[in-house]
Design an enzyme around this catalytic site. Structure first.
Site, PDB file in Angstrom:
ATOM      1  N   HIS A  46      -2.639  66.072  28.903  1.00  0.00           N
ATOM      2  CA  HIS A  46      -3.135  67.065  29.868  1.00  0.00           C
ATOM      3  C   HIS A  46      -2.093  68.156  30.083  1.00  0.00           C
ATOM      4  O   HIS A  46      -0.972  68.054  29.585  1.00  0.00           O
ATOM      5  CB  HIS A  46      -3.508  66.384  31.198  1.00  0.00           C
ATOM      6  CG  HIS A  46      -2.390  65.597  31.823  1.00  0.00           C
ATOM      7  ND1 HIS A  46      -1.366  66.187  32.516  1.00  0.00           N
ATOM      8  CD2 HIS A  46      -2.147  64.262  31.858  1.00  0.00           C
ATOM      9  CE1 HIS A  46      -0.546  65.249  32.955  1.00  0.00           C
ATOM     10  NE2 HIS A  46      -0.983  64.065  32.559  1.00  0.00           N
ATOM     11  N   GLU A 105       4.542  63.967  39.809  1.00  0.00           N
ATOM     12  CA  GLU A 105       3.984  65.276  40.140  1.00  0.00           C
ATOM     13  C   GLU A 105       4.552  65.784  41.457  1.00  0.00           C
ATOM     14  O   GLU A 105       4.412  65.130  42.497  1.00  0.00           O
ATOM     15  CB  GLU A 105       2.453  65.168  40.245  1.00  0.00           C
ATOM     16  CG  GLU A 105       1.784  66.469  40.643  1.00  0.00           C
ATOM     17  CD  GLU A 105       0.252  66.399  40.586  1.00  0.00           C
ATOM     18  OE1 GLU A 105      -0.300  65.286  40.629  1.00  0.00           O
ATOM     19  OE2 GLU A 105      -0.365  67.472  40.515  1.00  0.00           O
ATOM     20  N   HIS A 121      -8.738  60.106  34.551  1.00  0.00           N
ATOM     21  CA  HIS A 121      -9.515  60.344  35.780  1.00  0.00           C
ATOM     22  C   HIS A 121     -10.034  59.045  36.372  1.00  0.00           C
ATOM     23  O   HIS A 121     -11.161  58.974  36.867  1.00  0.00           O
ATOM     24  CB  HIS A 121     -10.660  61.330  35.515  1.00  0.00           C
ATOM     25  CG  HIS A 121     -10.170  62.723  35.282  1.00  0.00           C
ATOM     26  ND1 HIS A 121     -10.898  63.688  34.655  1.00  0.00           N
ATOM     27  CD2 HIS A 121      -8.993  63.312  35.606  1.00  0.00           C
ATOM     28  CE1 HIS A 121     -10.195  64.814  34.577  1.00  0.00           C
ATOM     29  NE2 HIS A 121      -9.031  64.605  35.154  1.00  0.00           N
ATOM     30  N   ASP A 143      -0.518  67.812  46.338  1.00  0.00           N
ATOM     31  CA  ASP A 143      -0.916  67.079  45.126  1.00  0.00           C
ATOM     32  C   ASP A 143       0.294  66.333  44.580  1.00  0.00           C
ATOM     33  O   ASP A 143       1.129  66.914  43.885  1.00  0.00           O
ATOM     34  CB  ASP A 143      -1.475  68.095  44.109  1.00  0.00           C
ATOM     35  CG  ASP A 143      -2.084  67.437  42.888  1.00  0.00           C
ATOM     36  OD1 ASP A 143      -2.155  66.202  42.827  1.00  0.00           O
ATOM     37  OD2 ASP A 143      -2.493  68.192  41.981  1.00  0.00           O
ATOM     38  N   HIS A 193      -0.774  73.394  37.317  1.00  0.00           N
ATOM     39  CA  HIS A 193      -1.911  74.217  37.742  1.00  0.00           C
ATOM     40  C   HIS A 193      -1.549  74.866  39.066  1.00  0.00           C
ATOM     41  O   HIS A 193      -0.645  74.401  39.773  1.00  0.00           O
ATOM     42  CB  HIS A 193      -3.199  73.386  37.850  1.00  0.00           C
ATOM     43  CG  HIS A 193      -3.116  72.186  38.751  1.00  0.00           C
ATOM     44  ND1 HIS A 193      -3.208  72.267  40.119  1.00  0.00           N
ATOM     45  CD2 HIS A 193      -2.950  70.866  38.476  1.00  0.00           C
ATOM     46  CE1 HIS A 193      -3.114  71.055  40.643  1.00  0.00           C
ATOM     47  NE2 HIS A 193      -2.940  70.178  39.677  1.00  0.00           N
ATOM     48  N   ASP A 243      -1.938  59.006  42.394  1.00  0.00           N
ATOM     49  CA  ASP A 243      -2.068  60.471  42.427  1.00  0.00           C
ATOM     50  C   ASP A 243      -2.919  60.798  43.649  1.00  0.00           C
ATOM     51  O   ASP A 243      -4.129  60.557  43.656  1.00  0.00           O
ATOM     52  CB  ASP A 243      -2.738  60.946  41.132  1.00  0.00           C
ATOM     53  CG  ASP A 243      -2.838  62.469  41.033  1.00  0.00           C
ATOM     54  OD1 ASP A 243      -2.736  63.151  42.070  1.00  0.00           O
ATOM     55  OD2 ASP A 243      -3.041  62.968  39.908  1.00  0.00           O
ATOM     56  N   HIS A 259      -7.017  72.456  42.351  1.00  0.00           N
ATOM     57  CA  HIS A 259      -6.865  73.236  41.116  1.00  0.00           C
ATOM     58  C   HIS A 259      -7.229  74.665  41.513  1.00  0.00           C
ATOM     59  O   HIS A 259      -8.346  75.125  41.313  1.00  0.00           O
ATOM     60  CB  HIS A 259      -7.799  72.722  40.017  1.00  0.00           C
ATOM     61  CG  HIS A 259      -7.458  71.336  39.566  1.00  0.00           C
ATOM     62  ND1 HIS A 259      -8.309  70.542  38.863  1.00  0.00           N
ATOM     63  CD2 HIS A 259      -6.325  70.592  39.736  1.00  0.00           C
ATOM     64  CE1 HIS A 259      -7.733  69.380  38.607  1.00  0.00           C
ATOM     65  NE2 HIS A 259      -6.525  69.386  39.135  1.00  0.00           N
ATOM     66  N   ASP A 262     -32.229  62.171  56.052  1.00  0.00           N
ATOM     67  CA  ASP A 262     -31.744  63.294  56.855  1.00  0.00           C
ATOM     68  C   ASP A 262     -30.219  63.428  56.764  1.00  0.00           C
ATOM     69  O   ASP A 262     -29.573  64.034  57.622  1.00  0.00           O
ATOM     70  CB  ASP A 262     -32.194  63.152  58.319  1.00  0.00           C
ATOM     71  CG  ASP A 262     -31.610  61.924  58.982  1.00  0.00           C
ATOM     72  OD1 ASP A 262     -31.034  61.078  58.246  1.00  0.00           O
ATOM     73  OD2 ASP A 262     -31.725  61.806  60.212  1.00  0.00           O
ATOM     74  N   GLU A 277       3.503  68.243  36.536  1.00  0.00           N
ATOM     75  CA  GLU A 277       3.026  66.868  36.469  1.00  0.00           C
ATOM     76  C   GLU A 277       2.961  66.299  35.062  1.00  0.00           C
ATOM     77  O   GLU A 277       1.884  65.947  34.568  1.00  0.00           O
ATOM     78  CB  GLU A 277       1.658  66.755  37.137  1.00  0.00           C
ATOM     79  CG  GLU A 277       0.634  67.797  36.695  1.00  0.00           C
ATOM     80  CD  GLU A 277      -0.689  67.608  37.434  1.00  0.00           C
ATOM     81  OE1 GLU A 277      -1.252  66.513  37.361  1.00  0.00           O
ATOM     82  OE2 GLU A 277      -1.146  68.569  38.083  1.00  0.00           O
ATOM     83  N   TYR A 319       1.541  58.262  28.626  1.00  0.00           N
ATOM     84  CA  TYR A 319       0.520  57.203  28.729  1.00  0.00           C
ATOM     85  C   TYR A 319       0.539  56.401  27.432  1.00  0.00           C
ATOM     86  O   TYR A 319       0.213  56.943  26.373  1.00  0.00           O
ATOM     87  CB  TYR A 319      -0.857  57.825  28.978  1.00  0.00           C
ATOM     88  CG  TYR A 319      -0.792  58.828  30.127  1.00  0.00           C
ATOM     89  CD1 TYR A 319      -0.878  58.418  31.452  1.00  0.00           C
ATOM     90  CD2 TYR A 319      -0.568  60.187  29.869  1.00  0.00           C
ATOM     91  CE1 TYR A 319      -0.760  59.335  32.489  1.00  0.00           C
ATOM     92  CE2 TYR A 319      -0.447  61.108  30.900  1.00  0.00           C
ATOM     93  CZ  TYR A 319      -0.543  60.675  32.204  1.00  0.00           C
ATOM     94  OH  TYR A 319      -0.410  61.582  33.224  1.00  0.00           O
ATOM     95  N   ARG A 355       3.230  59.040  35.475  1.00  0.00           N
ATOM     96  CA  ARG A 355       3.159  60.490  35.749  1.00  0.00           C
ATOM     97  C   ARG A 355       3.926  60.738  37.037  1.00  0.00           C
ATOM     98  O   ARG A 355       3.884  59.904  37.956  1.00  0.00           O
ATOM     99  CB  ARG A 355       1.705  60.937  35.894  1.00  0.00           C
ATOM    100  CG  ARG A 355       1.588  62.411  36.273  1.00  0.00           C
ATOM    101  CD  ARG A 355       0.189  63.013  36.091  1.00  0.00           C
ATOM    102  NE  ARG A 355      -0.814  62.516  37.017  1.00  0.00           N
ATOM    103  CZ  ARG A 355      -1.826  61.735  36.690  1.00  0.00           C
ATOM    104  NH1 ARG A 355      -1.961  61.307  35.440  1.00  0.00           N
ATOM    105  NH2 ARG A 355      -2.697  61.337  37.590  1.00  0.00           N
TER     106      ARG A 355
HETATM  107  N1  GLY Z   1      -5.224  64.851  40.794  1.00  0.00           N
HETATM  108  C1  GLY Z   1      -5.487  66.082  40.248  1.00  0.00           C
HETATM  109  C2  GLY Z   1      -4.340  66.667  39.584  1.00  0.00           C
HETATM  110  O1  GLY Z   1      -3.247  66.153  39.646  1.00  0.00           O
HETATM  111  O2  GLY Z   1      -4.434  67.699  39.002  1.00  0.00           O
HETATM  112 MN    MN Z   2      -2.391  65.078  41.158  1.00  0.00          MN
HETATM  113 MN    MN Z   3      -2.231  68.126  39.909  1.00  0.00          MN
END
Ligand code: GLY
Ligand code: MN
Ligand code: MN
Length: 436
Positions: A355, A399, A246, A274, A359, A263, A366, A41, A384, A388, A397
Site C-alpha cells: 500500500h 503509522e 482491510h 490515524d 495520505h 490501526d 483519507h 424507521d 505508515e 506483511y 505497520r
Molecule cells: N486505517 C486507514 C489508514 O490507515 O489509511
Molecule cells: Mn491507519
Molecule cells: Mn492511514
C-alpha cells in the site's frame, strides 16, 4: 456541544480562501449530507459533508451555504440556511441551532431557515454569472448512492441551463490541503485522545483477549474524552490477520507469541487522527519480530524526514519504496540480485509492502488534497509503512501523523511511544497499573 469548535474567525478565513479562487460573478452552493436510512424507521448517525463543515462549522442536517462575493447587497454575500427548529423538534430530537447560534459559530451574518432556500436561489441566480457546484472528486470515491448535493446540483442545472458552471471540488481540495492553525490544534486534540487509548490497550492486551475486546477498550477511552468515536473502522488484527490489509471483523483471539496490529484513531470535532501500532501480545517481541519491527520503524523515520516542501508526492513514494527495498533485502525477504533485475513498474518490495506510505489527513481520514503538486507547509500527512509476511503470520505497520513545515516536519505523535523497547516498557508499566 461535545467538542470545542474552531473559532468564527477561522471559518471566516476558510471562506476567504475559497473566495480567492472564484471568478467574478460566481455563486457557490454547498449542501449537507442526507440523513441516511437503514430499515423500518431507522437512520444512520448523521455525518456532515466535510466541505460545508469546513466552511461553516455547522454540523447539522439540511444546512446550505451560499457564497456570492459580488452580490449587490452585502447581506447576500454569504448566506447560511439552517433547518427551522420548533417546539416539536425540540421535544423529539433536542435542540437545533437557532439562527443566532449558527451565526455566532460560523461568523456568517445572514442566517435564514432552509425553507427560504428556493426563493433565495430564484432571487440570486439571475444576478450571478456562473454557479460553483460541488461534487465528490476524491481519487478513491466510489459512491453508488446519489448524494443530496448531486440531487440539488441537478435541480439547479435543470432550472438554469444557460448559466455557466464551475467545479468547487478543486478549490476545496486546495484549501483543505493546507491546514489553518486551529485545524492543526483540533487534529492534535484527536491525537491526544488516541494516545490515551493506546496507553489503555497496552495495559489490556495479553494472550487470550479477543480483538473486539481491545476495540471496546479503545472506544471507551474515545467517548469519555469527548470524541464521537472512531474516525474510521478500526483494524485490530492479531497474527496472520495483520496481513489482511482491510481486516475489520476483529473477532479472533490474540495468541501468545503473536503481534497484534492496531490501526485506530478517534475523531474530535470532526477531525481525524490515524494511528497504527503493532505490539507483542505477551509483552515481548521475539528476535525476528523485533528485526521486522525495527526495519519498519527505520522506514517510517526516514519517510518522515522526506516530507518537505518542494517534493512531489509521487517522488516521495518512489524514494520510500527504495528505502523499503533495502530493508527487505536486509531481512532476507528479497534478494539483491533479483531486485537489480526487477521491472521498475512492478518493484518486488510490493510483495511485502503493498500500500501507499502516506495520505492527506484532516476532516476525512483519507482527506482530499493536492496529489499532483509539490508538498507544501501546513499539510498534514500520515506516514505508515508496513511489512506483511504471510508465511510467518506476521504483519507490522507503524503509522504517525506529520505536519509539514518550512523546516523540519513535526511528528504530531511524538508523545506516543513507538520504539520497540518503549512499547514493551509501556506494556509492562500499564499492565502493572491495570492490576493495581
Ligand atoms: N486505517 C486507514 C489508514 O490507515 O489509511
Ligand atoms: Mn491507519
Ligand atoms: Mn492511514
Amino acid at each position: 456541544m461535545r467538542y470545542t469548535p474552531l473559532s468564527a474567525a477561522t471559518y471566516r478565513e476558510h471562506r476567504a480562501r475559497f473566495r480567492q479562487h472564484m471568478d467574478k460573478g460566481g455563486l457557490a452552493v454547498f449542501h449537507s449530507n442526507d440523513v441516511m436510512p437503514t430499515s423500518a424507521d431507522g437512520t444512520m448517525p448523521f455525518k456532515q459533508a466535510s466541505d460545508i463543515f469546513h466552511l461553516s462549522g455547522i454540523d447539522q442536517e439540511e444546512t446550505v451555504l451560499l457564497l456570492f462575493p459580488d452580490a449587490t447587497d452585502p447581506k447576500d454575500r454569504e448566506i447560511l440556511f439552517v433547518r427551522e427548529t420548533s417546539e416539536l423538534i425540540a421535544i423529539w430530537e433536542g435542540a437545533k441551532f437557532t439562527q443566532k447560534e449558527a451565526s455566532a459559530l460560523s461568523g456568517i451574518a445572514t442566517v435564514l431557515w432552509t425553507s427560504a432556500y428556493e426563493a433565495t436561489i430564484k432571487r440570486l441566480v439571475p444576478q450571478c454569472e456562473l454557479l460553483y457546484l460541488n461534487s465528490n472528486e476524491h481519487l478513491r470515491q466510489s459512491n453508488e448512492v446519489e448524494t443530496r448535493e448531486e440531487r440539488k446540483n441537478k435541480e439547479l442545472r435543470a432550472q438554469y441551463p444557460l448559466h455557466g458552471v464551475k467545479r468547487s471540488a478543486p478549490i476545496m481540495h486546495r484549501i483543505r490541503s493546507r491546514k489553518t492553525q486551529e485545524e492543526v490544534e483540533q487534529i492534535q486534540r484527536a491525537i491526544a485522545i488516541t494516545g490515551k487509548a493506546f496507553e489503555r490497550v497496552c495495559g489490556f492486551v495479553e494472550p487470550g483477549v479477543k480483538e473486539y475486546a481491545i476495540e471496546a477498550e479503545i472506544i471507551h477511552e474515545f467517548i469519555r474524552h469527548g470524541s464521537r468515536g472512531h474516525a474510521y473502522t478500526p483494524i485490530i488484527a492479531s497474527g496472520y490477520n495483520a496481513c489482511v490489509l482491510h481486516y475489520v471483523t476483529n473477532d479472533q483471539v490474540c495468541q501468545d507469541g503473536d503481534v497484534v496490529l492496531m490501526d485506530f484513531g478517534c475523531e474530535y470535532g470532526g477531525y481525524a487522527s490515524d494511528l497504527t501500532r503493532s505490539i507483542p501480545v505477551n509483552g515481548r517481541f521475539t528476535k525476528r519480530q523485533r528485526a521486522v519491527y525495527n526495519a519498519v520503524l527505520r522506514v517510517k523515520n526516514a519517510a518522515t524526514q522526506l516530507l518537505r516542501p518542494g517534493t512531489l508526492l509521487a517522488e516521495y513514494h518512489r524514494e520510500v519504496g527504495r528505502i523499503m527495498e533495502s530493508e527487505l533485502i536486509g531481512l532476507g525477504l528479497l534478494d539483491k540480485h533479483d531486485v537489480a533485475k526487477q521491472d521498475p513498474e512492478r518493484p518486488l518490495y510490493k510483495k511485502y509492502f503493498m500500500h501507499g506510505t502516506s495520505h492527506f489527513l484532516g476532516l476525512d481520514v483519507h482527506d482530499v488534497g493536492l496529489w499532483n503538486e509539490m508538498i507544501q507547509p501546513d499539510m498534514v500527512f500520515t506516514v505508515e509503512p508496513g511489512i506483511y509476511i504471510r508465511e510467518e503470520k506476521l504483519g507490522i505497520r507503524l503509522e504517525n501523523n506529520i505536519l509539514v513545515t518550512r523546516d523540519a516536519p513535526i511528528d504530531l505523535f511524538a508523545d506516543i511511544p513507538v520504539e520497540a523497547e518503549a512499547v514493551e516498557a509501556l506494556m509492562a508499566r500499564s499492565r502493572k497499573k491495570a492490576l493495581a
